[in-house]
Motif scaffolding. Sequence first.
Motif, short mmCIF file in Angstrom:
data_model
loop_
_atom_site.label_atom_id
_atom_site.label_comp_id
_atom_site.label_asym_id
_atom_site.label_seq_id
_atom_site.Cartn_x
_atom_site.Cartn_y
_atom_site.Cartn_z
N GLU A 54 -2.67 6.20 -6.22
CA GLU A 54 -3.61 6.33 -5.11
C GLU A 54 -2.85 6.70 -3.85
N ALA A 55 -3.07 7.92 -3.33
CA ALA A 55 -2.46 8.36 -2.08
C ALA A 55 -3.00 9.73 -1.72
N VAL A 67 -4.19 -3.65 -4.98
CA VAL A 67 -3.15 -4.15 -5.88
C VAL A 67 -3.46 -5.57 -6.35
N CYS A 68 -3.94 -6.42 -5.45
CA CYS A 68 -4.31 -7.78 -5.86
C CYS A 68 -5.44 -7.76 -6.88
N SER A 127 -0.41 2.18 -4.96
CA SER A 127 -1.43 2.44 -3.95
C SER A 127 -0.78 2.48 -2.58
N ASP A 128 -0.91 3.62 -1.91
CA ASP A 128 -0.23 3.75 -0.62
C ASP A 128 -0.73 4.99 0.11
N HIS A 129 -0.19 5.20 1.31
CA HIS A 129 -0.40 6.44 2.03
C HIS A 129 0.66 7.44 1.60
N LEU A 163 2.87 -3.15 -10.19
CA LEU A 163 1.85 -2.90 -9.19
C LEU A 163 2.53 -2.80 -7.83
N ILE A 164 2.28 -1.70 -7.10
CA ILE A 164 2.96 -1.47 -5.83
C ILE A 164 1.96 -1.19 -4.72
N ALA A 165 1.99 -2.02 -3.69
CA ALA A 165 1.26 -1.76 -2.45
C ALA A 165 2.28 -1.27 -1.44
N GLY A 166 2.26 -0.01 -1.12
CA GLY A 166 3.32 0.56 -0.31
C GLY A 166 3.20 0.27 1.17
#
Length: 502
Positions: free
Chosen positions: A217-218, A79-80, A175-177, A56-59
Amino acid sequence: MQPLASMATRRGLLLVLVVALCEVSALGRTPLWDGNIMMPTGEGHKGEEGTRWAILIAGSAGYWNYRHQVQAESIIADVCHAYQILKRGGLKDENIIVFMHDDIAYHPENPYPGTIINKPDGPDVYQGVPKDYTGSDVTVSNLYAAILGDKSAIEGGTGKVVDSGPNDHIFIYYSDHGGPGVLGMPNPPNLYADDFVGILKKKAAAGTFKELVIYLEACESGSIFEGLLPEGLNIYVTTASNAVESSWGTYCPGMYPSPPSEYGTCLGDLYSVAWMEDTEKENLKKETLEDQYLIVKSRTSNHNTYRSGSHVMQYGDLKIDVEELERYLGFDPANENVTKPGLSELSPVNSDIVTHVPQREADLVHLKHKFYNAKKGSLREANAASELAKTILHRRHLDDSVRLIGELLFAGEDALQKLGAVRPAGSVVVDDWACLKNMVRIFEASCGPLTQYGMKHMRAFANICNAGINSSRMSLASLEVCKISTSVDLGIWSPVTSGFSA
């Protein structure tokens, strides 16, 4: 002597009898497979069943300015929330790897320090989340090492990697921009599509998974795989948007449904919220990847009206989508009696109600909400006005700089059209990825950080490369447009100090 025909008949009967006896013997030792996959997590990959793994990646991160923190909050909340779903599904922490900057839960703007929510009146999703890679350890190199299972290449963090085997199933949620061909990271460099797909190919070639599923997600997230991810790797992908559009935020201030009044931010991202909220209510032993794709696609597109929302896409080995979600996300026993999902459960929404916002506009929604809800004449109102002005000026600087550079490079003729040209569907965004990365470096050296908002201009840099323009011409144009120093964010960007000053 017996006739040859009679002897052949007896031999045939004898052969049938031997085969039958073997089958009976086998049945006595091992029951027939009933079609269900059994994958107890935590038993490694020594058995035939395999293990579920997840990354799981929160960018995003708060970075140097709170205006980005609002965007990071929804991403980290996504992500959480995903971690809590996997945990309820039976995955063990040893098989879940979490990348997040972790600067949101205790941020001064959080009305409830130490907690994070992902929907209005939703539960805290922060508690218990493993902090495998946080702060400066959230890097592209660590992510790639974790995917490949290369502990020796990890720098910092817990050192946890996907130590998978040939029978294992892997789920990656990012999940990131983003922008055309790129995803953001809290620490440089950003993630580029060619590098990421190269890592996936390397993982597949190593034979260390049975199937791998990616949810991304971006903005312009389809461009990460368009024309790059081949079939035959046993990798299945869905993205929040196609290669040319923004993804969308949801649960935003002033929209329906809104977050609690004390929250001035969007709480989630539409695609992410759609797949997670669907997962929480369905029986994952019955719901397939295709079922969820159709449900998420409908919700993310505002029930196929596209009055708001984006096009959820599929890439890679689509044949995998017939499999049950349990293989990747586990199974929550609380949903044992839920029947097979169907799109009939989705009801249309009132088109007059604003429910979502393009992801790149989320920070403006937050700052406007903060300004209009502050006490008139207060320090909070002044600070919000200053932040809003900085954000608008920063955006104008990036937009104008890219436009003017394009006019110089293309002699002013159809510059905007050439900068924004979109290749046919299925085509890669740029031919020379090294050129694209270099053009970004050249721009930033003269004009300042591209930042998350500026990722929207990645297609412009790609088209500069596709037109055969070399780095020398790009350098001269960037210096001409941005000069020695450029006023941005109500401060001064200096290429000498590579930073902002008030």
